[in-house]
Design an enzyme around this catalytic site. Structure first.
Site, mmCIF file in Angstrom:
data_model
loop_
_atom_site.group_PDB
_atom_site.id
_atom_site.type_symbol
_atom_site.label_atom_id
_atom_site.label_comp_id
_atom_site.label_asym_id
_atom_site.label_seq_id
_atom_site.Cartn_x
_atom_site.Cartn_y
_atom_site.Cartn_z
ATOM 1 N N SER A 255 19.012 -19.552 14.197
ATOM 2 C CA SER A 255 18.766 -18.866 12.923
ATOM 3 C C SER A 255 18.661 -17.363 13.184
ATOM 4 O O SER A 255 18.718 -16.919 14.334
ATOM 5 C CB SER A 255 17.502 -19.409 12.262
ATOM 6 O OG SER A 255 16.421 -19.229 13.127
ATOM 7 N N LYS B 240 23.121 -13.533 8.731
ATOM 8 C CA LYS B 240 24.072 -14.013 7.721
ATOM 9 C C LYS B 240 24.002 -13.188 6.451
ATOM 10 O O LYS B 240 25.012 -12.865 5.840
ATOM 11 C CB LYS B 240 23.717 -15.462 7.324
ATOM 12 C CG LYS B 240 24.478 -16.507 8.062
ATOM 13 C CD LYS B 240 24.268 -17.860 7.408
ATOM 14 C CE LYS B 240 22.875 -18.164 7.126
ATOM 15 N NZ LYS B 240 22.005 -19.026 7.313
ATOM 16 N N ASP C 145 17.001 -11.651 1.142
ATOM 17 C CA ASP C 145 18.444 -11.437 1.315
ATOM 18 C C ASP C 145 19.090 -10.867 0.055
ATOM 19 O O ASP C 145 20.071 -10.127 0.137
ATOM 20 C CB ASP C 145 19.146 -12.741 1.710
ATOM 21 C CG ASP C 145 19.095 -12.927 3.220
ATOM 22 O OD1 ASP C 145 19.201 -11.921 3.939
ATOM 23 O OD2 ASP C 145 18.933 -14.074 3.667
ATOM 24 N N CYS D 143 2.140 -0.078 -6.600
ATOM 25 C CA CYS D 143 1.500 -1.269 -7.154
ATOM 26 C C CYS D 143 0.032 -1.328 -6.704
ATOM 27 O O CYS D 143 -0.763 -0.532 -7.171
ATOM 28 C CB CYS D 143 2.298 -2.521 -6.798
ATOM 29 S SG CYS D 143 2.083 -3.805 -8.033
ATOM 30 N N GLY E 295 -1.108 -0.073 -4.172
ATOM 31 C CA GLY E 295 -1.351 1.273 -3.647
ATOM 32 C C GLY E 295 -1.734 2.260 -4.736
ATOM 33 O O GLY E 295 -2.498 3.199 -4.510
ATOM 34 N N MET E 296 -1.207 2.055 -5.952
ATOM 35 C CA MET E 296 -1.621 2.892 -7.088
ATOM 36 C C MET E 296 -3.036 2.495 -7.513
ATOM 37 O O MET E 296 -3.891 3.337 -7.761
ATOM 38 C CB MET E 296 -0.677 2.714 -8.267
ATOM 39 C CG MET E 296 -1.274 3.183 -9.591
ATOM 40 S SD MET E 296 -0.169 2.854 -10.979
ATOM 41 C CE MET E 296 -1.168 3.264 -12.379
ATOM 42 N N HIS F 194 7.695 -1.272 -8.667
ATOM 43 C CA HIS F 194 8.250 -1.302 -7.308
ATOM 44 C C HIS F 194 9.586 -0.548 -7.219
ATOM 45 O O HIS F 194 10.647 -1.170 -7.238
ATOM 46 C CB HIS F 194 8.438 -2.753 -6.865
ATOM 47 C CG HIS F 194 7.149 -3.439 -6.589
ATOM 48 N ND1 HIS F 194 6.511 -3.350 -5.372
ATOM 49 C CD2 HIS F 194 6.353 -4.199 -7.374
ATOM 50 C CE1 HIS F 194 5.385 -4.034 -5.422
ATOM 51 N NE2 HIS F 194 5.261 -4.561 -6.630
ATOM 52 N N GLU G 84 10.933 0.724 -4.727
ATOM 53 C CA GLU G 84 11.658 0.449 -3.472
ATOM 54 C C GLU G 84 12.759 -0.592 -3.669
ATOM 55 O O GLU G 84 13.734 -0.621 -2.923
ATOM 56 C CB GLU G 84 10.671 0.006 -2.375
ATOM 57 C CG GLU G 84 10.102 -1.408 -2.487
ATOM 58 C CD GLU G 84 8.955 -1.552 -3.481
ATOM 59 O OE1 GLU G 84 8.684 -0.601 -4.235
ATOM 60 O OE2 GLU G 84 8.330 -2.633 -3.515
HETATM 61 N N1 GLN Z 1 -2.569 -7.548 -6.435
HETATM 62 C C1 GLN Z 1 -2.205 -6.576 -7.405
HETATM 63 C C2 GLN Z 1 -1.925 -7.177 -8.768
HETATM 64 O O1 GLN Z 1 -1.658 -8.350 -8.860
HETATM 65 C C3 GLN Z 1 -1.044 -5.758 -6.945
HETATM 66 C C4 GLN Z 1 0.210 -6.551 -6.816
HETATM 67 C C5 GLN Z 1 1.262 -5.850 -6.016
HETATM 68 O O2 GLN Z 1 0.976 -4.902 -5.286
HETATM 69 N N2 GLN Z 1 2.486 -6.304 -6.080
HETATM 70 O O3 GLN Z 1 -1.943 -6.495 -9.753
#
Ligand code: GLN
Length: 547
Positions: free
Chosen positions: A13, A17, A71, A380, A382-383, A519, A521
């Site tokens: 694995s 791929k 993926d 997320c 992090g905010m 997100h 990213e």
């Molecule tokens: N745990 C947090 C929430 O559910 C943040 C989720 C995340 O960072 N994707 O709101």
């Protein structure tokens, strides 16, 4: 009519791929074709949403709110085609659909069997309209011979048999191990793996052989002879310095040509590889380097933060610098000074996450970045950590926290600056969540719009006041605290269009401190870096010039 390329793997694995599929997709696009990439995963989870990032790596979220395999992130980063809910399916989903149908009586009393009922369900998934794209690339997860994967192999065999001749081909990835003692590349495992495929009725048209050493002509001939594949269709895949070299490297080895030959497309349209040449140049000729810390919890498995790392790399490309990413375990400084662990970085990124573990460390990372004026990007969770930090240390709410942590511990310890959202608007309809919902599928998931404040830093970065970004979370920053935080300088510069849900916060008196509930990213690409990542790395470059 769409042509189908089924991509399987053998021998071991983790052969890449997903990357080979994504690179092939990019090469077909470079020749002017439209593509769609899809994935069949043999595991029994209905989707990867409930799988631990430690085990399975990151969960990739699509615009239409599906929680999918990482993926699909590769596919999207290489082709720019937005992945969809219907682009991935697991055995779990297939079986649960079959069982639902059985309960409803749809099978009219028949005995339900893997062949034909499960395989038919898989074929139904494969059938998605022949006119949609020129090429449908479909990767089968796992390795040939796995018990779980068998129904998928049987289904793709039947599928190609059901279709007109020449509409489907099979591409198989294998490994050529190198024996240092005899200085040889060994072809036997590849022969065995192709035999295994043939025993279930699949004859590969193209073989992609991973190898650490150049494949001598003699060995290539041997593989071709024993595996019943044309010599020009035995394609070498060597280790690369960067995944973004893959399209050019595969092109040089003749992969796209082999695939077009296998479909008997002649003459093949000429490829335009300028996009990938530019990406290659940016990866290989950086004009500097910045060091960015990702302060997280799942630091042992880099795949858990795959898209963050890739988006930072893209940000580096847009600034022509190399971004050296270092993983910092937030838990280490949960109860000690964070500074010794964070000094020396040009920027700090706190990614998404679930659960309380490591959050005190992340809050300290936000404080460190705010006080030292180091670029901070909170995504997320992090905010949410940045808002809690501001509430505790600037706005005088020492018990500020998230309801998520109280729910986890079962006791009320925090003032819920971040609370559990139960109802929200998506597009023009209301979505409601019951408190007793299952863990899977209860999040605000997928693409939502946000309105950015005129004149804010983020509006400048996006060059727009209206954006669409992908979400995956249960908790939200409470607007109750907006005025007290804004008075201190933490501005809510992005809100949901109804003004109820904070989407972005930024410190006004800081060179670069931005928290986003979504997100970004997930939408970044090497040839189109996400503006927030591009600007974050730019800010890191500025810091690196000062030291
Ligand atoms: N745990 C947090 C929430 O559910 C943040 C989720 C995340 O960072 N994707 O709101």
């Amino acid at each position: 009519m769409a042509r189908y390329i089924f991509i399987t793997g053998g021998v071991v694995s983790s052969l890449g791929k997903g990357l080979a599929s994504a690179a092939l997709g990019a090469l077909l696009q470079a020749r002017g074709y439209s593509v769609r990439l899809r994935k069949l995963d043999p595991y029994l989870n209905v989707d990867p949403g409930t799988m631990s990032p430690f085990e399975h790596g990151e969960v990739f979220v699509t615009d239409d709110g599906a929680e999918t395999d990482l993926d699909l992130g590769h596919y999207e980063r290489f082709t720019g085609v937005a992945a969809r809910n219907t682009d991935s399916v697991s055995s779990g989903r297939i079986y649960s659909t079959v069982l639902e149908k059985e309960r409803r009586g749809d099978y009219l009393g028949k005995t339900i069997q893997v062949v034909p009922h499960v395989t038919n369900q898989i074929k139904e998934f494969l059938d998605i309209g022949d006119d949609e794209v020129d090429f449908m690339l479909c990767e089968i997860g796992g390795t040939v011979g796995d018990i779980e994967g068998l129904p998928f192999f049987e289904a793709i065999r039947q599928y190609s048999h059901d279709r007109p001749r020449g509409q489907c081909i099979f591409m198989h990835l294998t490994l050529l191990p190198y024996l240092a003692a005899s200085g040889e590349l060994k072809t036997k495992p590849t022969q065995h793996s192709v035999k295994e495929l043939q025993s279930i009725g699949i004859a590969p048209d193209v073989l992609v052989c991973r190898s650490e050493h150049p494949i001598p002509e003699k060995e290539r001939e041997k593989i071709a002879l024993f595996c019943n594949v044309r010599k020009e269709h035995v394609v070498a895949a060597y280790d690369l310095k960067s995944i973004y070299e893959a399209p050019l490297a595969y092109h040089e080895q003749g992969l796209d040509q082999a695939v077009l030959d296998a479909f008997q497309i002649a003459p093949a349209p000429k490829p335009d590889l300028s996009r990938w040449r530019d990406v290659y140049d940016r990866v290989h000729n950086p004009e500097g380097e910045v060091k960015v810390a990702i302060v997280g919890k799942y630091v042992q498995l880099e795949d858990a933060y795959k898209s963050f790392k890739e988006a930072l790399t893209h940000g580096g490309m847009s600034n022509r610098v190399k971004v050296k990413v270092e993983w910092v375990d937030a838990e280490i400084f949960d109860s000690e000074d964070a500074a010794p662990h964070l000094e020396g970085y040009h920027a700090i990124l706190v990614p998404g996450g679930f659960g309380e573990r490591g959050t005190e460390g992340k809050i300290k990372a936000a404080q460190f970045a705010r006080e030292r004026k180091i670029p901070y990007f909170g995504i997320c969770l992090g905010m949410q950590m940045a808002v809690i930090e501001a509430a505790r240390n600037v706005a005088g709410i020492p018990s500020a926290g998230s309801e998520e942590f109280d729910h986890e511990s079962g006791e009320k310890r925090f003032e819920p600056v971040v609370y559990h959202l139960k109802e929200w608007i998506q597009g023009n309809h209301m979505v409601a969540r019951k408190t007793d919902d299952d863990k899977g599928g209860t999040m605000r998931l997928g693409s939502y719009s946000a309105t950015l404040a005129e004149g804010s830093k983020v509006a400048g970065i996006y060059g727009s006041t209206s954006i669409e970004e992908r979400h995956r979370h249960r908790y939200e920053v409470d607007t109750k605290y907006r005025s007290v935080l804004e008075e201190k300088g933490l501005v809510f510069s992005g809100m949901s269009p109804d003004g109820k849900l904070p989407e972005i916060v930024e410190w006004t008196d800081h060179p670069w401190f931005i928290g986003v509930q979504f997100h970004p990213e997930l939408k970044s690409k090497p040839f189109a870096p996400h503006p927030l990542f591009a600007d974050f790395v730019r800010a890191a470059v500025e810091v690196s010039r000062l030291v």
